[in-house]
Design an enzyme around this catalytic site. Structure first.
Site, mmCIF file in Angstrom:
data_model
loop_
_atom_site.group_PDB
_atom_site.id
_atom_site.type_symbol
_atom_site.label_atom_id
_atom_site.label_comp_id
_atom_site.label_asym_id
_atom_site.label_seq_id
_atom_site.Cartn_x
_atom_site.Cartn_y
_atom_site.Cartn_z
ATOM 1 N N LYS A 152 -20.695 98.583 -54.939
ATOM 2 C CA LYS A 152 -19.868 97.377 -54.976
ATOM 3 C C LYS A 152 -20.680 96.140 -54.609
ATOM 4 O O LYS A 152 -20.574 95.103 -55.244
ATOM 5 C CB LYS A 152 -18.692 97.532 -54.006
ATOM 6 C CG LYS A 152 -17.782 96.313 -53.939
ATOM 7 C CD LYS A 152 -16.686 96.477 -52.900
ATOM 8 C CE LYS A 152 -15.786 95.251 -52.852
ATOM 9 N NZ LYS A 152 -14.772 95.336 -51.770
ATOM 10 N N TRP A 181 -17.463 91.430 -40.729
ATOM 11 C CA TRP A 181 -18.887 91.396 -40.453
ATOM 12 C C TRP A 181 -19.573 90.250 -41.201
ATOM 13 O O TRP A 181 -20.702 89.889 -40.882
ATOM 14 C CB TRP A 181 -19.537 92.727 -40.820
ATOM 15 C CG TRP A 181 -19.584 92.995 -42.303
ATOM 16 C CD1 TRP A 181 -18.542 93.246 -43.133
ATOM 17 C CD2 TRP A 181 -20.762 93.048 -43.111
ATOM 18 N NE1 TRP A 181 -18.976 93.452 -44.415
ATOM 19 C CE2 TRP A 181 -20.335 93.341 -44.424
ATOM 20 C CE3 TRP A 181 -22.117 92.883 -42.873
ATOM 21 C CZ2 TRP A 181 -21.232 93.470 -45.495
ATOM 22 C CZ3 TRP A 181 -23.009 93.014 -43.936
ATOM 23 C CH2 TRP A 181 -22.565 93.301 -45.220
ATOM 24 N N GLU A 212 -18.728 99.243 -50.001
ATOM 25 C CA GLU A 212 -17.408 99.837 -49.805
ATOM 26 C C GLU A 212 -16.995 100.781 -50.931
ATOM 27 O O GLU A 212 -15.872 101.270 -50.951
ATOM 28 C CB GLU A 212 -16.373 98.730 -49.623
ATOM 29 C CG GLU A 212 -16.602 97.938 -48.346
ATOM 30 C CD GLU A 212 -15.854 96.617 -48.334
ATOM 31 O OE1 GLU A 212 -14.890 96.472 -49.101
ATOM 32 O OE2 GLU A 212 -16.248 95.724 -47.561
#
Length: 785
Positions: free
Chosen positions: A593, A362, A489
């Protein structure tokens, strides 16, 4: 204490003034040349020593099985890995009978220069052989932007003191031995001898061909070389070829003032369909075209191409020469990643290394394409048309998952899902909205109606169908999207991730609007008024979680109720956390993250109030560890918008210097294209304050105290804008095109040709600098300089 710079600070070049063999892998990535179709890592001409050899063709890959301890329905069965194809960079030099090897003899001088305006890599060396012979070696390498299949090298050898014989062996080498990959999920899978010989041939003069194919993916690649040689009288050449090696050998008696000069032309091509003879002829024709242009012609074409690019895309920064260099380095690599992709993916590492197996993510649509939209829009059309070409695979994946529409892969080369870890792969459905967002942005900025009719509309329709299928209206009528993974994530399979829901909301509305603009095509796709109404209903009812007690938006439903990560007991050597702690523990704690909710505020700033942005930003700063190179640029943008200009400046520098300073210690696997694109985003959208919501440009520029001036260019709707920001004022000049209405700090104004707008810049709100997790603060820019 000021750190030792790896590369001297210069505005238009990246220069290495001495060779550090221990840093070869990093510099091979930094000095890589590419054009979006072909990429050459910056390996030394003689091939050894190396950190990681690499020659890549966009879309050329091998298939490998994905192992699972326990299989599950819908798990991808195969992975795809970029292949190091035939290496044509090698020019082996023997001085008398001693091979030129920087590890032996005495290297008296060694310099490499990546010229960002000329688009070439220059190398100069002076070497004393073990037998005492002194020789100067210089080379210039380019990968052509104008002839996408072509690369070329100019190689010159000249003695310093006395005459002696030299041999130069120009080679094509397939199936090079690669070093073992590191135990890091971001590193590439090792492929041993992935190419099998289809053909080898030479003309006994100066031209040779190698054709190979992959064993599993069934792709065929051809590489060819040709030479122009200028040497002293008596210079001899010979050519031979075999399965994995073709070689042109040149023998010459050189002397001071009588150098040997070789011009090497390289051509590459690959196909899943064309035959071996057809590919051979294709690269042969490319060689002929390169020879027709000649070395000087290729260099001139390269310079003209880049002159045009920099005229449209350059960002000027007064007050920080280091960041000025890094910005241009980043823009150059972004261009190299996408310029001639021509309906192929743009990998996360471009064509500079094998990191992430050469996959696209992405990152492309959310970080790289926004830059190219306003600087090289043709590349955006090509990248999105590649997504359109893979729609059949995305539809099949959606059906496999029990959904309608199209489910685009989290990571891929050819279009199939290649992520073997579904919570961070398949569940990251937001990629579908990211693609739709790129379609909407490009259509609004380029007004490319042909693209929308041929590709954009169908991409919007099929992604909208996915959201309508994936989500549902609950008993209260709210539209929920449960069990998904957002950009962060370290949080997976969550309900109503704010970023995902807001981007899906835009996707649904954009699809309905596009269908109404093109009712004839929409009808062909089976779209009717009932379906578009359902999309609009879902968008209107989209659930956006909000924690009223804390006065912030949770990243996903219930996120702020999770236990906070114990940052005080986490050692500095335990970052990135994903390499030292189980995902199970990360998923149930408040630790981020990479910017997620903060990215939502950047991409969907229209969905938040100024007060909400300020509170959200401060909250998430305290728990974001930036274990991803995608984070700093987003934090830079929102730091600037919420008034933390010095903090924005710090994050801007981190994004820009990611590879020049090897901040994550993995530039060896290729540069971080999205982070380099993020440097532009931090400059233009952050300090430059540019936003493009629904095709309306607005600006809220402000500079930190350390910077004097920011000047940038935008291509927008057949216009070219030049924006200059200083502390007290900003100016807007229209270089080409019709008058354009913009918004400056909330006030509407019209920019006209020959009538620059000069408007005051109001002071930023005064806010206390937010805290970050201990040890994860960005380097203070003011102290680092």
């Amino acid at each position: 204490m000021i750190k030792q710079r790896a590369f001297p600070v210069e505005p238009w070049v990246v220069r290495e003034t001495e060779l550090d063999v221990d840093r070869l892998a990093q510099t091979e990535s930094v000095f890589a040349l590419a054009n979006g179709h072909l990429g050459l890592r910056g390996n030394l001409d003689e091939g050894e020593p190396y950190g990681l050899p690499g020659t890549y063709l966009n879309g050329f890959y091998e298939v490998r099985p994905l192992p699972y301890a326990e299989a599950g329905y819908g798990f991808p069965e195969d992975g795809q890995t970029v292949v190091n194809v035939t290496n044509g960079k090698i020019m082996r030099l023997l001085v008398e009978d001693e091979p030129f090897d920087v590890r032996y003899g005495q290297l008296r001088l060694h310099e490499r220069v990546l010229d960002l305006r000329a688009g070439v890599l220059r190398r100069a060396a002076e070497w004393v052989s073990p037998t005492g012979r002194i020789v100067r070696v210089s080379s210039t390498r380019l990968v052509s932007f104008t002839q996408r299949a072509v690369a070329a090298i100019r190689y010159e050898v000249e003695p310093v003191e006395d005459a002696f014989p030299v041999v130069v062996q120009s080679e094509l080498v397939a199936n090079e031995t690669l070093p073992m990959s590191e135990a890091d999920p971001r590193a590439a899978a090792a492929l041993a001898a992935p190419l099998r010989t289809e053909m080898f041939d030479d003309d006994r003069e100066r031209r040779a061909f190698l054709v190979h194919s992959t064993k599993a993916s069934g792709l065929r690649v051809a590489a060819a070389m040709d030479h122009v040689i200028d040497g002293p009288a008596g210079t001899e050449t010979s050519t031979d070829s075999r399965e994995d090696l073709a070689r042109v050998r040149v023998i010459s008696d050189v002397a001071p003032g009588r150098p040997l000069v070789l011009i090497k032309f390289l051509a590459y091509g690959w196909s899943a369909e064309r035959s071996t003879p057809a590919l051979r002829d294709q690269v042969g024709a490319a060689l002929s075209s390169a020879r027709h242009a000649g070395w000087d012609g290729l260099v001139e074409q390269q310079r003209r191409y880049l002159d045009d690019f920099w005229e449209r895309a350059d960002v000027e920064l007064d007050g920080d020469a280091e960041l000025q260099q890094a910005l241009r380095f980043g823009l150059f690599h972004v261009l190299q990643a996408g310029a001639r992709g021509e309906q192929r993916a743009i990998p996360a590492k471009g064509l500079t290394g094998p990191g992430y197996d050469g996959h696209t993510f992405w990152d492309t649509e959310s970080f790289v394409l926004p830059v190219l939209t306003y600087t090289a829009p043709h590349a955006v059309s090509d990248a999105l048309r590649w997504r359109h070409r893979t729609l059949g695979l995305a539809r099949a994946r959606a059906r496999q998952l029990g959904l309608r529409g199209a489910a685009f892969p989290w990571r891929t080369i050819h279009g199939q899902e290649c992520s073997g870890y579904w919570p961070a792969g398949t569940a990251a459905f937001h990629i579908n909205a990211d693609i739709a967002d790129a379609v909407t942005r490009y259509r609004a900025a380029a007004e490319d109606d042909a693209f929308e009719r041929e590709a954009g509309l169908e991409l919007l329709v099929e992604t909208a169908r996915l959201w309508r299928s994936l989500g549902h209206h609950d008993v209260h009528g709210a539209f929920r999207i449960d069990g998904v993974t957002g950009p962060d994530e370290y949080s997976a399979v969550a309900d109503n991730n704010v970023y995902t829901n807001l981007m899906a909301q835009r996707n649904l509305r954009s699809a309905a609007d596009a269908a109404e603009r093109h009712p004839d095509l929409a009808a062909q796709l089976g779209v009717d008024e009932e379906e578009t109404a359902a999309w609009r209903d879902a968008a209107t009812a989209m659930l956006i979680p909000y924690d009223a007690e804390l006065g912030i938006h949770p990243q996903a439903e219930g996120f702020t109720e999770h236990q906070r990560w114990d940052f005080d007991r986490t050692r500095s050597d335990q970052y990135p956390l994903l390499l030292h702690f189980p995902y199970f523990d990360l998923y149930r704690k408040q630790v981020v993250k990479q910017a997620d909710l903060v990215l939502a505020m950047q991409m969907r700033g229209d969905a938040f109030s100024d007060a909400q942005k300020a509170r959200n930003f401060e909250y998430y700063e305290q728990i974001t560890v930036r274990d991803s190179s995608l984070s700093a640029c987003t934090q830079a943008v929102m730091a600037a918008e919420t008034g933390h200009l010095d903090l924005s400046y710090d994050y801007f520098a981190e994004a820009a210097l990611m590879d020049l300073d090897d901040l994550e210690h993995n530039t060896r696997d290729g540069v971080h294209i999205a982070s380099l694109a993020g440097a532009w985003i931090a400059a233009v959208a952050g300090l430059g304050g540019m936003r493009d919501h629904d095709g309306e440009l607005s600006f809220t520029p402000r500079l930190p105290g350390a910077l004097v001036r920011l000047r940038y260019r935008l291509a927008f709707r057949e216009r070219r804008l030049l924006i200059e920001v200083r502390h007290e004022q900003a100016s807007y000049a229209l270089l080409d095109g019709d008058p354009l209405e913009i918004v400056h700090h909330g006030e509407r104004a019209t920019v006209k040709r020959d009538h620059p707008l000069v408007l005051p810049v109001p002071p930023a709100p005064i806010r206390e600098r937010p805290a970050q997790p201990p040890g994860r603060e960005p380097a203070r820019r003011s102290k680092a300089r």
